[in-house]
Design an enzyme around this catalytic site. Sequence first.
Site, PDB file in Angstrom:
ATOM      1  N   ARG A  65      -3.775  11.389 -17.100  1.00 45.53           N
ATOM      2  CA  ARG A  65      -4.269  10.174 -16.438  1.00 45.53           C
ATOM      3  C   ARG A  65      -3.501   8.944 -16.927  1.00 45.53           C
ATOM      4  O   ARG A  65      -3.215   8.031 -16.157  1.00 45.53           O
ATOM      5  CB  ARG A  65      -5.784  10.019 -16.662  1.00 45.53           C
ATOM      6  CG  ARG A  65      -6.370   8.739 -16.080  1.00 45.53           C
ATOM      7  CD  ARG A  65      -7.876   8.824 -15.828  1.00 45.53           C
ATOM      8  NE  ARG A  65      -8.599   9.470 -16.922  1.00 45.53           N
ATOM      9  CZ  ARG A  65      -8.791   8.941 -18.134  1.00 45.53           C
ATOM     10  NH1 ARG A  65      -8.334   7.738 -18.432  1.00 45.53           N
ATOM     11  NH2 ARG A  65      -9.444   9.615 -19.065  1.00 45.53           N
ATOM     12  N   TYR A 117      -4.593  -5.576   7.187  1.00 42.77           N
ATOM     13  CA  TYR A 117      -4.861  -4.148   7.437  1.00 42.77           C
ATOM     14  C   TYR A 117      -6.373  -3.910   7.368  1.00 42.77           C
ATOM     15  O   TYR A 117      -7.024  -4.334   6.410  1.00 42.77           O
ATOM     16  CB  TYR A 117      -4.124  -3.313   6.387  1.00 42.77           C
ATOM     17  CG  TYR A 117      -4.471  -1.852   6.419  1.00 42.77           C
ATOM     18  CD1 TYR A 117      -4.062  -1.047   7.480  1.00 42.77           C
ATOM     19  CD2 TYR A 117      -5.222  -1.263   5.404  1.00 42.77           C
ATOM     20  CE1 TYR A 117      -4.392   0.295   7.526  1.00 42.77           C
ATOM     21  CE2 TYR A 117      -5.551   0.080   5.439  1.00 42.77           C
ATOM     22  CZ  TYR A 117      -5.130   0.853   6.505  1.00 42.77           C
ATOM     23  OH  TYR A 117      -5.463   2.177   6.544  1.00 42.77           O
ATOM     24  N   ASP A 189       1.542  -7.454   0.812  1.00 40.83           N
ATOM     25  CA  ASP A 189       1.548  -6.048   1.242  1.00 40.83           C
ATOM     26  C   ASP A 189       2.827  -5.845   2.052  1.00 40.83           C
ATOM     27  O   ASP A 189       2.965  -6.384   3.156  1.00 40.83           O
ATOM     28  CB  ASP A 189       0.292  -5.756   2.076  1.00 40.83           C
ATOM     29  CG  ASP A 189       0.186  -4.287   2.476  1.00 40.83           C
ATOM     30  OD1 ASP A 189       1.227  -3.617   2.589  1.00 40.83           O
ATOM     31  OD2 ASP A 189      -0.948  -3.807   2.701  1.00 40.83           O
ATOM     32  N   LYS A 214       3.190   5.507   4.021  1.00 41.02           N
ATOM     33  CA  LYS A 214       3.855   5.165   5.276  1.00 41.02           C
ATOM     34  C   LYS A 214       5.359   5.395   5.157  1.00 41.02           C
ATOM     35  O   LYS A 214       5.773   6.517   5.010  1.00 41.02           O
ATOM     36  CB  LYS A 214       3.480   3.730   5.661  1.00 41.02           C
ATOM     37  CG  LYS A 214       1.952   3.442   5.560  1.00 41.02           C
ATOM     38  CD  LYS A 214       1.123   4.245   6.553  1.00 41.02           C
ATOM     39  CE  LYS A 214      -0.379   4.188   6.308  1.00 41.02           C
ATOM     40  NZ  LYS A 214      -0.968   2.859   6.219  1.00 41.02           N
TER      41      LYS A 214
END
Length: 407
Positions: A65, A117, A189, A214
Amino acid sequence: MTEPPRREDNGRRQQVRPMRMETLAVHAGRAVDPATGAVTPPIHLSTTFERAPDGSYPRGYLYGRDGNPNRAALEECLRELEGGAEAAAFASGSAASQAVLMSLSPGSHVVAPRDVYHGTARLMREIMAPWGLDVTFVDMDQPDRLAQALRPHTGLVWIETPSNPLLKITDIAAAVDAAHQAGAVCVCDNTFATPVLQRPLDLGADLVVHATTKYLGGHTDVLGGVVIGRTENDMFRRIRDVQVRGGAVPSPFDCWLVLRSIGTLPYRMRGHCDNAAKVAAFLDDHPGVEAVYYPGLRHHAGHHVAARQMRPFGGMVSFQVRGGRDGAMAVAAAVKIFTRASSLGGVESLIEHRASIEGPGTTTPENLLRMSVGLENADDLIEDLAQALSRAMERDEAGPGDGDSRG
Ligand SMILES: *Cc1c(COP(=O)(O)O)cnc(C)c1O
């Protein structure tokens, strides 16, 4: 494709490596594996790492982690592509966005675009507002609206350019100036543009977020996100804490897939941009189309700002179909090469009726379709849209109920 302007001061690597985007995309974060000579990096699945007899971790890793070699390699690559000082990879774009928001203190004020978004808007409204953030949504492409919304306790200005789905353009340098004057941080973004087309940190932004799901992933087969910081600072340390304490980290295989895909990113973006420009020009002349939204079109409201900060204009195109919602649905139903699906940035072209995925309360026009223009031959895509539009127009002329009943 013209190179985005580059910062002069981002570290030692510039001196030891050629730094043009195509070369960086292939080499940043990669090295021949010292143990085996493997040219392609191995995937390290181990969740724990050996300590030395003195209890230290001489190889730098202790627990999956906190850190993993595949994640570290991906972070190094993304940091270099954006010209940043720090990068933290996440299990999704939304987890990356949430880490930025959680690095603020409860009570902070955030200004975000009205057309941010929709997942980010819901994250702000449904999760982070109850947590204690105070969010104002504004038309971010109108600079005076941002200035009016800033308050003494504004901690963050969130921008997203081009925006979704109207491809509105925000002047990054101007938004950064306004944010900094108010004592706030500016995050961009950069999912739609990618660092190949636009580098917000070079324009003064403090943070960049991406859904690597994306274009960076590029093949519609991996979820991921990243936050990149221009400098090492307390805010980035909190983002890193959210990453390793909250643990919304990408798996080693996810990291490997995204890094593998980045090697072709500059060439894929070239193809996406060329195809999107051709498709947009075709639609712009079509009698069945009311409006086309593509920053590369001269009549697009943000064309001049886009031309200054983004080169070229990306792979996303939206358009409004004559005949209202039914007309748009008929076009989406009749395409054969485009797939009717959400998301963007993969090699295959996608088309989507945005108002129906955004749901009640959406401001997206009902006759709007958004396309992620893929890497097929542009003429095949144009022929597909031409036949779909003519079928929709025939249906419109025949009157309601006489059309294609699919979809
Ligand atoms: C998809 C997307 C996100 C969210 O990414 P996920 O990986 O789906 O969580 C954030 N911003 C933009 C612009 C996106 O397109």
